[in-house]
Design an enzyme around this catalytic site. Structure first.
Site, mmCIF file in Angstrom:
data_model
loop_
_atom_site.group_PDB
_atom_site.id
_atom_site.type_symbol
_atom_site.label_atom_id
_atom_site.label_comp_id
_atom_site.label_asym_id
_atom_site.label_seq_id
_atom_site.Cartn_x
_atom_site.Cartn_y
_atom_site.Cartn_z
ATOM 1 N N ASP A 261 34.866 43.242 27.706
ATOM 2 C CA ASP A 261 35.577 44.472 28.022
ATOM 3 C C ASP A 261 37.073 44.419 27.722
ATOM 4 O OD1 ASP A 261 36.373 42.723 29.952
ATOM 5 O OD2 ASP A 261 35.792 43.961 31.643
ATOM 6 N N ASP B 56 34.525 38.169 25.592
ATOM 7 C CA ASP B 56 35.464 39.140 26.142
ATOM 8 C C ASP B 56 34.841 40.522 26.009
ATOM 9 O OD1 ASP B 56 37.761 40.270 27.190
ATOM 10 O OD2 ASP B 56 38.832 40.218 25.295
#
Length: 96
Positions: free
Chosen positions: A17, A15
């Site tokens: 961002d 993940d």
């Protein structure tokens, strides 16, 4: 189990961002780094990669958080940022 199952069964979910998860706050009250930031600051890819990532962050992050920027413009900038980062990771020798 990971070793026994082999790489064909390995899945990694990242993940970079915070699109899947919310960022966390450290015990010191500071925002923790994204996956990309950890890699960029680690030094594993060398100074050229780190310096490039820093320049890209300084250019693109203000666009990412600018609520006044039109969606179409923001999307184009974020895709460009991702593309530049991905190309830099490939140049650093990461293939998988």
């Amino acid at each position: 189990s990971i070793i026994a199952d082999g790489v064909d069964r390995l899945q990694v979910i990242t993940d970079f961002d915070f699109t899947l998860t919310k960022f966390r706050i450290s015990t010191k009250g500071r925002r923790v780094s994204s996956s990309h930031a950890i890699l960029e600051r680690s030094g594993i890819f060398g100074a050229e990669f780190r310096d490039n990532a820093k320049r890209n962050f300084q250019k693109y992050y203000p666009m990412e958080v600018d609520a006044r920027l039109e969606f179409k413009s923001k999307l184009a900038a974020m895709e460009e940022w991702w593309g530049k980062t991905h190309a830099a990771i490939e140049r650093a020798g990461v293939r998988r």
